[in-house]
Scaffold this motif. Structure first.
Motif, PDB file in Angstrom:
ATOM      1  N   PRO A  63       0.890  -1.392   0.046  1.00 31.62           N
ATOM      2  CA  PRO A  63       0.106   0.166  -0.135  1.00 31.62           C
ATOM      3  C   PRO A  63       0.830   1.238   0.063  1.00 31.62           C
ATOM      4  N   TYR A  64       2.049   1.384   0.624  1.00 30.76           N
ATOM      5  CA  TYR A  64       2.762   2.431   0.638  1.00 30.76           C
ATOM      6  C   TYR A  64       3.533   2.700  -0.504  1.00 30.76           C
ATOM      7  N   VAL A  65       3.884   1.583  -1.345  1.00 30.57           N
ATOM      8  CA  VAL A  65       4.582   1.672  -2.686  1.00 30.57           C
ATOM      9  C   VAL A  65       3.350   2.351  -3.547  1.00 30.57           C
ATOM     10  N   ASN A  66       2.096   1.935  -3.422  1.00 36.63           N
ATOM     11  CA  ASN A  66       0.997   2.446  -4.736  1.00 36.63           C
ATOM     12  C   ASN A  66       0.747   3.930  -4.148  1.00 36.63           C
ATOM     13  N   ASP A  67       0.933   4.048  -2.633  1.00 37.26           N
ATOM     14  CA  ASP A  67       0.587   5.660  -2.447  1.00 37.26           C
ATOM     15  C   ASP A  67       1.626   6.504  -2.914  1.00 37.26           C
ATOM     16  N   TYR A  68       2.983   6.138  -2.810  1.00 31.65           N
ATOM     17  CA  TYR A  68       3.858   7.081  -3.550  1.00 31.65           C
ATOM     18  C   TYR A  68       3.895   7.383  -4.688  1.00 31.65           C
ATOM     19  N   CYS A  69       3.433   6.173  -5.812  1.00 32.02           N
ATOM     20  CA  CYS A  69       2.820   6.444  -7.247  1.00 32.02           C
ATOM     21  C   CYS A  69       1.810   7.296  -7.248  1.00 32.02           C
ATOM     22  N   ALA A  74       0.555  14.280 -16.461  1.00 34.32           N
ATOM     23  CA  ALA A  74       0.985  12.950 -16.803  1.00 34.32           C
ATOM     24  C   ALA A  74      -0.346  12.041 -16.613  1.00 34.32           C
ATOM     25  N   THR A  75      -0.304  11.016 -17.726  1.00 35.54           N
ATOM     26  CA  THR A  75      -1.419   9.926 -17.687  1.00 35.54           C
ATOM     27  C   THR A  75      -0.989   8.769 -16.958  1.00 35.54           C
ATOM     28  N   ASN A  76       0.173   8.255 -16.962  1.00 35.41           N
ATOM     29  CA  ASN A  76       0.802   7.092 -16.463  1.00 35.41           C
ATOM     30  C   ASN A  76       1.906   7.220 -15.432  1.00 35.41           C
ATOM     31  N   VAL A  77       1.927   6.506 -14.339  1.00 39.58           N
ATOM     32  CA  VAL A  77       3.206   6.418 -13.425  1.00 39.58           C
ATOM     33  C   VAL A  77       3.519   5.094 -13.370  1.00 39.58           C
ATOM     34  N   ILE A  78       4.434   4.363 -13.910  1.00 38.50           N
ATOM     35  CA  ILE A  78       4.735   3.290 -13.971  1.00 38.50           C
ATOM     36  C   ILE A  78       5.983   2.974 -12.975  1.00 38.50           C
ATOM     37  N   LEU A  79       6.103   1.633 -12.161  1.00 41.48           N
ATOM     38  CA  LEU A  79       7.167   1.638 -11.328  1.00 41.48           C
ATOM     39  C   LEU A  79       7.727   0.201 -11.708  1.00 41.48           C
ATOM     40  N   LEU A  80       8.943   0.240 -12.286  1.00 45.81           N
ATOM     41  CA  LEU A  80       9.716  -0.860 -12.575  1.00 45.81           C
ATOM     42  C   LEU A  80      10.831  -1.061 -11.555  1.00 45.81           C
ATOM     43  N   THR A  81      10.995  -2.551 -11.493  1.00 47.83           N
ATOM     44  CA  THR A  81      12.180  -3.223 -10.574  1.00 47.83           C
ATOM     45  C   THR A  81      12.887  -4.330 -11.447  1.00 47.83           C
ATOM     46  N   TYR A  82      14.184  -4.457 -10.922  1.00 50.90           N
ATOM     47  CA  TYR A  82      14.937  -5.628 -11.389  1.00 50.90           C
ATOM     48  C   TYR A  82      14.525  -6.776 -10.691  1.00 50.90           C
ATOM     49  N   HIS A  83      14.659  -7.971 -11.484  1.00 54.49           N
ATOM     50  CA  HIS A  83      14.774  -9.489 -10.708  1.00 54.49           C
ATOM     51  C   HIS A  83      15.398 -10.244 -11.890  1.00 54.49           C
ATOM     52  N   ASN A  84      15.895 -11.417 -11.210  1.00 53.55           N
ATOM     53  CA  ASN A  84      16.469 -12.427 -12.048  1.00 53.55           C
ATOM     54  C   ASN A  84      16.261 -13.677 -11.509  1.00 53.55           C
ATOM     55  N   THR A  85      14.832 -14.150 -11.487  1.00 53.78           N
ATOM     56  CA  THR A  85      14.446 -15.427 -11.057  1.00 53.78           C
ATOM     57  C   THR A  85      14.441 -16.332 -12.236  1.00 53.78           C
ATOM     58  N   SER A  89       7.732  -4.239 -14.772  1.00 50.65           N
ATOM     59  CA  SER A  89       6.579  -3.226 -14.023  1.00 50.65           C
ATOM     60  C   SER A  89       6.046  -4.178 -12.808  1.00 50.65           C
ATOM     61  N   ILE A  90       5.842  -3.412 -11.804  1.00 52.83           N
ATOM     62  CA  ILE A  90       5.155  -3.907 -10.576  1.00 52.83           C
ATOM     63  C   ILE A  90       3.845  -3.168 -10.313  1.00 52.83           C
ATOM     64  N   ALA A  91       3.791  -1.865 -10.719  1.00 50.70           N
ATOM     65  CA  ALA A  91       2.916  -1.067 -10.328  1.00 50.70           C
ATOM     66  C   ALA A  91       2.608  -0.083 -11.307  1.00 50.70           C
ATOM     67  N   GLU A  92       1.292   0.332 -11.415  1.00 48.52           N
ATOM     68  CA  GLU A  92       0.935   1.495 -12.302  1.00 48.52           C
ATOM     69  C   GLU A  92       0.001   2.366 -11.910  1.00 48.52           C
ATOM     70  N   LYS A  93      -0.038   3.431 -11.791  1.00 47.43           N
ATOM     71  CA  LYS A  93      -1.068   4.470 -11.597  1.00 47.43           C
ATOM     72  C   LYS A  93      -1.762   5.208 -12.877  1.00 47.43           C
ATOM     73  N   ARG A  94      -2.743   5.408 -13.137  1.00 46.61           N
ATOM     74  CA  ARG A  94      -3.207   6.283 -14.230  1.00 46.61           C
ATOM     75  C   ARG A  94      -4.160   7.441 -13.682  1.00 46.61           C
ATOM     76  N   GLN A  95      -4.139   8.329 -14.802  1.00 42.14           N
ATOM     77  CA  GLN A  95      -4.951   9.567 -14.643  1.00 42.14           C
ATOM     78  C   GLN A  95      -6.332   9.528 -15.225  1.00 42.14           C
ATOM     79  N   MET A 120      13.132   1.929 -11.439  1.00 42.95           N
ATOM     80  CA  MET A 120      12.944   3.112 -12.331  1.00 42.95           C
ATOM     81  C   MET A 120      11.476   3.451 -12.321  1.00 42.95           C
ATOM     82  N   LEU A 121      11.200   4.857 -12.234  1.00 49.45           N
ATOM     83  CA  LEU A 121       9.982   5.438 -12.576  1.00 49.45           C
ATOM     84  C   LEU A 121       9.746   5.842 -13.900  1.00 49.45           C
ATOM     85  N   VAL A 122       8.788   5.449 -14.565  1.00 42.86           N
ATOM     86  CA  VAL A 122       8.591   6.075 -15.981  1.00 42.86           C
ATOM     87  C   VAL A 122       7.284   6.620 -15.755  1.00 42.86           C
ATOM     88  N   ILE A 123       7.259   8.108 -16.298  1.00 40.04           N
ATOM     89  CA  ILE A 123       6.108   8.886 -16.193  1.00 40.04           C
ATOM     90  C   ILE A 123       5.649   9.273 -17.803  1.00 40.04           C
TER      91      ILE A 123
END
Length: 244
Positions: free
Chosen positions: A68-74, A84-95, A109-115, A188-191
């Motif tokens: 919930p905190y991650v989504n709130d910051y976005c 802005a129309t979209n805020v996208i949160l990206l993270t690295y992984h190597n599974t 991408s792990i989260a997205e907020k839209r206007q 990375m944050l993509v707007i």
């Protein structure tokens, strides 16, 4: 009765030749050592399995708490940047690992907020970006600390793969803000913008910094797990417990 049996066995062994006694001692030593080693190995494997399971459950619990905190910051970025129309949160992984043992690194991408309700969802477009294919372009952005595209089309030659993703999102303008953890880049944050974005003086400090700094702390689980391990016994962990 038992003492008689032991006495009989002792007398039988005592009457054997020295070479046979040595062989018996060696054989018994091997058997005892084998049993002890087997029990020790089983104990180590059991402890390791339990530790892995515990670490996995702890990581999952951590994700539940910070979600919930991650989504709130976005959301905060989107609420303050009305263009802005979209805020996208990206993270690295190597599974994912190949059959020959090569571990693949991805930016996903792990989260997205839209206007508003009319904005197109672009979350799936930014899923599983293979670092081998996108790494060179991502490193260019990381070295610059951030990148603001006034026009996506103008970056087609400089960042062809990322430009293609932006065009799929129907973005005219975009901004990239790397998220840096304690030891490395962790995301990375993509707007995205439907038209050219004009940035006000102090935009980064007032709109991006208040969200990207706590995100850098929360998403860097390797540096947070010791603190979380101490806090997880509490029934209700607050945000300030993690950030302080």
């Amino acid at each position: 009765m038992q003492l008689n049996k032991l006495e009989t066995i002792y007398n039988w062994i005592n009457n054997l030749g020295p070479n046979i006694k040595t062989i018996i001692i060696i054989a018994l030593t091997v058997v005892v050592f084998g049993i002890c080693f087997d029990n020790y190995t089983k104990s180590i494997l059991q402890d390791f399995t339990e530790q892995v399971k515990e670490d996995k459950l702890m990581a999952e619990k951590y994700t539940e708490i910070i979600t919930p905190y991650v989504n709130d910051y976005c959301d905060k970025i989107l609420a303050q940047d009305k263009e802005a129309t979209n805020v996208i949160l990206l993270t690295y992984h190597n599974t994912i690992t190949s059959t020959n043992g090569l571990s693949y690194k991805y930016l996903t991408s792990i989260a997205e907020k839209r206007q508003g309700f009319d904005s197109k969802s672009c979350l799936k477009i930014w899923k599983e970006l293979d670092y081998i294919n996108y790494g060179e372009e991502l490193e260019r952005i990381n070295r610059n600390r951030y990148l603001r595209m006034d026009s996506v089309e103008n970056y087609k030659k400089y960042l062809p793969n990322i430009t293609e993703l932006l065009q799929l999102c129907e973005a005219h303008s975009a901004a990239f803000y790397p998220i840096i953890g304690v030891d490395c880049y962790i995301g990375m944050l993509v707007i995205l913008y439907p038209k050219k974005k004009i940035y006000s003086l102090g935009y980064y400090q007032s709109i991006i910094t208040p969200s990207i700094q706590p995100l850098a702390i929360l998403l860097d689980y390797n540096s947070m797990k010791k603190k979380f391990k101490k806090l997880r016994e509490e029934d209700d962990i607050e945000l300030h417990d993690l950030l302080n």
